[in-house]
Design a protein around this motif. Structure first.
Motif, PDB file in Angstrom:
ATOM      1  N   HIS A   3       0.947  -1.230   0.073  1.00 12.35           N
ATOM      2  CA  HIS A   3       0.012   0.080  -0.128  1.00 12.35           C
ATOM      3  C   HIS A   3       0.705   1.189  -0.019  1.00 12.35           C
ATOM      4  N   MET A   4       2.083   1.222   0.727  1.00 12.34           N
ATOM      5  CA  MET A   4       2.962   2.457   0.649  1.00 12.34           C
ATOM      6  C   MET A   4       3.521   2.691  -0.687  1.00 12.34           C
ATOM      7  N   ALA A   5       3.921   1.516  -1.078  1.00 13.01           N
ATOM      8  CA  ALA A   5       4.793   1.569  -2.315  1.00 13.01           C
ATOM      9  C   ALA A   5       3.610   2.252  -3.468  1.00 13.01           C
ATOM     10  N   THR A   6       2.416   1.918  -3.446  1.00  9.14           N
ATOM     11  CA  THR A   6       1.491   2.277  -4.359  1.00  9.14           C
ATOM     12  C   THR A   6       1.268   3.821  -4.096  1.00  9.14           C
ATOM     13  N   GLU A   7       1.227   4.246  -2.868  1.00 10.17           N
ATOM     14  CA  GLU A   7       0.908   5.765  -2.663  1.00 10.17           C
ATOM     15  C   GLU A   7       2.277   6.215  -3.356  1.00 10.17           C
ATOM     16  N   ILE A   8       3.420   5.886  -3.181  1.00 12.09           N
ATOM     17  CA  ILE A   8       4.609   6.501  -3.683  1.00 12.09           C
ATOM     18  C   ILE A   8       4.634   6.763  -5.166  1.00 12.09           C
ATOM     19  N   ILE A   9       4.246   5.602  -5.799  1.00 16.34           N
ATOM     20  CA  ILE A   9       4.202   5.729  -7.290  1.00 16.34           C
ATOM     21  C   ILE A   9       3.189   6.702  -7.653  1.00 16.34           C
ATOM     22  N   ALA A  10       1.938   6.584  -6.995  1.00 12.70           N
ATOM     23  CA  ALA A  10       0.638   7.619  -7.589  1.00 12.70           C
ATOM     24  C   ALA A  10       1.438   9.113  -7.215  1.00 12.70           C
ATOM     25  N   PHE A  11       2.016   9.044  -6.160  1.00 10.87           N
ATOM     26  CA  PHE A  11       2.619  10.547  -5.991  1.00 10.87           C
ATOM     27  C   PHE A  11       3.811  11.070  -7.005  1.00 10.87           C
ATOM     28  N   SER A 120      -6.090  14.864  -1.231  1.00 12.40           N
ATOM     29  CA  SER A 120      -4.778  15.003  -2.470  1.00 12.40           C
ATOM     30  C   SER A 120      -5.124  14.515  -3.534  1.00 12.40           C
ATOM     31  N   GLY A 121      -5.531  13.425  -3.610  1.00 13.47           N
ATOM     32  CA  GLY A 121      -6.103  12.729  -4.913  1.00 13.47           C
ATOM     33  C   GLY A 121      -7.085  13.354  -5.698  1.00 13.47           C
ATOM     34  N   LEU A 122      -8.135  13.824  -5.054  1.00 17.06           N
ATOM     35  CA  LEU A 122      -9.157  14.408  -5.519  1.00 17.06           C
ATOM     36  C   LEU A 122      -8.587  15.816  -6.165  1.00 17.06           C
ATOM     37  N   LEU A 123      -7.632  16.647  -5.394  1.00 15.68           N
ATOM     38  CA  LEU A 123      -7.170  17.711  -6.079  1.00 15.68           C
ATOM     39  C   LEU A 123      -6.516  17.675  -7.285  1.00 15.68           C
ATOM     40  N   TYR A 124      -5.445  16.562  -7.396  1.00 19.27           N
ATOM     41  CA  TYR A 124      -4.631  16.215  -8.401  1.00 19.27           C
ATOM     42  C   TYR A 124      -5.621  15.943  -9.617  1.00 19.27           C
ATOM     43  N   LEU A 171      -1.128  12.284 -16.621  1.00 16.87           N
ATOM     44  CA  LEU A 171      -0.505  11.764 -15.407  1.00 16.87           C
ATOM     45  C   LEU A 171      -0.984  12.121 -14.199  1.00 16.87           C
ATOM     46  N   SER A 172      -1.392  13.596 -14.132  1.00 11.40           N
ATOM     47  CA  SER A 172      -2.146  14.006 -13.116  1.00 11.40           C
ATOM     48  C   SER A 172      -3.463  13.226 -12.603  1.00 11.40           C
ATOM     49  N   ILE A 173      -4.158  13.030 -13.730  1.00 14.45           N
ATOM     50  CA  ILE A 173      -5.420  12.250 -13.298  1.00 14.45           C
ATOM     51  C   ILE A 173      -5.246  10.783 -13.049  1.00 14.45           C
ATOM     52  N   ILE A 174      -4.283  10.077 -13.439  1.00 17.52           N
ATOM     53  CA  ILE A 174      -4.021   8.747 -13.229  1.00 17.52           C
ATOM     54  C   ILE A 174      -3.363   8.606 -11.691  1.00 17.52           C
ATOM     55  N   GLY A 175      -2.382   9.393 -11.438  1.00 14.63           N
ATOM     56  CA  GLY A 175      -1.922   9.492 -10.171  1.00 14.63           C
ATOM     57  C   GLY A 175      -2.979   9.913  -9.110  1.00 14.63           C
ATOM     58  N   GLY A 176      -3.577  10.793  -9.378  1.00 14.40           N
ATOM     59  CA  GLY A 176      -4.901  11.218  -8.467  1.00 14.40           C
ATOM     60  C   GLY A 176      -5.767  10.238  -8.100  1.00 14.40           C
ATOM     61  N   SER A 177      -6.183   9.597  -9.283  1.00 12.96           N
ATOM     62  CA  SER A 177      -7.239   8.267  -9.133  1.00 12.96           C
ATOM     63  C   SER A 177      -6.588   7.375  -8.185  1.00 12.96           C
ATOM     64  N   ILE A 178      -5.331   7.135  -8.420  1.00 16.42           N
ATOM     65  CA  ILE A 178      -4.671   5.815  -7.506  1.00 16.42           C
ATOM     66  C   ILE A 178      -4.567   6.356  -5.935  1.00 16.42           C
ATOM     67  N   LEU A 179      -4.308   7.669  -5.795  1.00 18.57           N
ATOM     68  CA  LEU A 179      -4.527   8.209  -4.375  1.00 18.57           C
ATOM     69  C   LEU A 179      -5.791   8.058  -3.709  1.00 18.57           C
TER      70      LEU A 179
END
Length: 232
Positions: A3-11, A120-124, A171-179
């Motif tokens: 879960h932490m690795a997923t958050e880092i990749i999304a960030f 933060s994901g919603l903002l992204y 990239l922002s939409i993909i990363g924010g959706s994962i977050l």
């Protein structure tokens, strides 16, 4: 750990997209057009959200800033507003992500950090949608003028800034959706950790009480069998 690795990749994806979107604002080539001579290009016309310029064959550029914001065409004003909003939303999304990610030591409990990460994901996502809308609006204006046979003024083509902006907003939409989806994993983990075990506890208490009664009776030393000489 997953879960932490997923958050880092999304960030990383979200911040990369925000940086690309931010880099399009000062980029020169939002739209570009050239006049070709017999051998070399004699002049290159290009424009962005702030000015319009022409570059001759010697590399000398002459630029003219847009004189008044109120006198600008409506699509340029809309693009400016959407791009500035995208940059601002991405900035606050980066701050919230640093506070809410599990790899940081601030933000409070896991439940609170999960909600901050969702924000933060919603903002992204909103940042990416604003940038995508502004760039698509600008590109639609260019293509509609280019393919319009009755448009007799200078025709332009899509510049490099538009493609950079499309990539950054994606990239922002993909990363924010994962977050945003990471909040569901946090809630599931909390439910598993704090599951209700009331029935098991009652059963265990009753079993322990019965065992205590049996142990007490066993230690009383009463004979279980009696022969005919027991009272002699």
């Amino acid at each position: 750990m997953p879960h932490m690795a997923t958050e880092i990749i999304a960030f990383v994806l979200s911040v990369s997209g925000w940086v690309l979107v931010s880099s399009t604002l000062p980029t020169d080539y939002w739209k570009v057009s050239s006049i070709d001579g017999t051998v070399i290009t004699t002049a290159t016309f290009w424009s962005n959200l702030w000015k319009t310029c022409v570059t001759d064959s010697t590399g000398v550029s002459n630029c003219k800033d847009f004189p008044s914001m109120l006198a600008l065409e409506g699509y340029i004003q809309a693009c400016r507003g959407l791009m500035i909003a995208a940059v601002s939303l991405g900035f606050f999304g980066s701050i919230f992500a640093l506070v809410g990610m599990k790899c940081t030591k601030i933000g409070g409990s896991d439940n609170t950090k999960g909600k901050i990460t969702f924000s933060s994901g919603l903002l992204y996502v909103l940042s990416g949608l604003c940038a995508m809308s502004g760039i698509s609006l600008y590109a639609n204006k260019i293509t509609s003028e280019f393919f319009d046979p009755f448009f007799v003024e200078q025709k332009y083509e899509l510049g490099a800034a538009l493609f950079i902006g499309w990539g950054g907003s994606s990239l922002s939409i993909i990363g924010g959706s994962i977050l945003c989806f990471s909040l569901n994993e946090t809630i599931k983990a909390a439910r598993i950790t704090y599951s209700y075990n009331g029935v098991t506890s009652v059963k265990s208490a009753r079993t322990n009480l019965q065992d205590r009664k049996n142990s007490h009776n066993a230690h009383r030393g009463l004979p279980k069998q009696f022969d005919k000489n027991a009272y002699v």
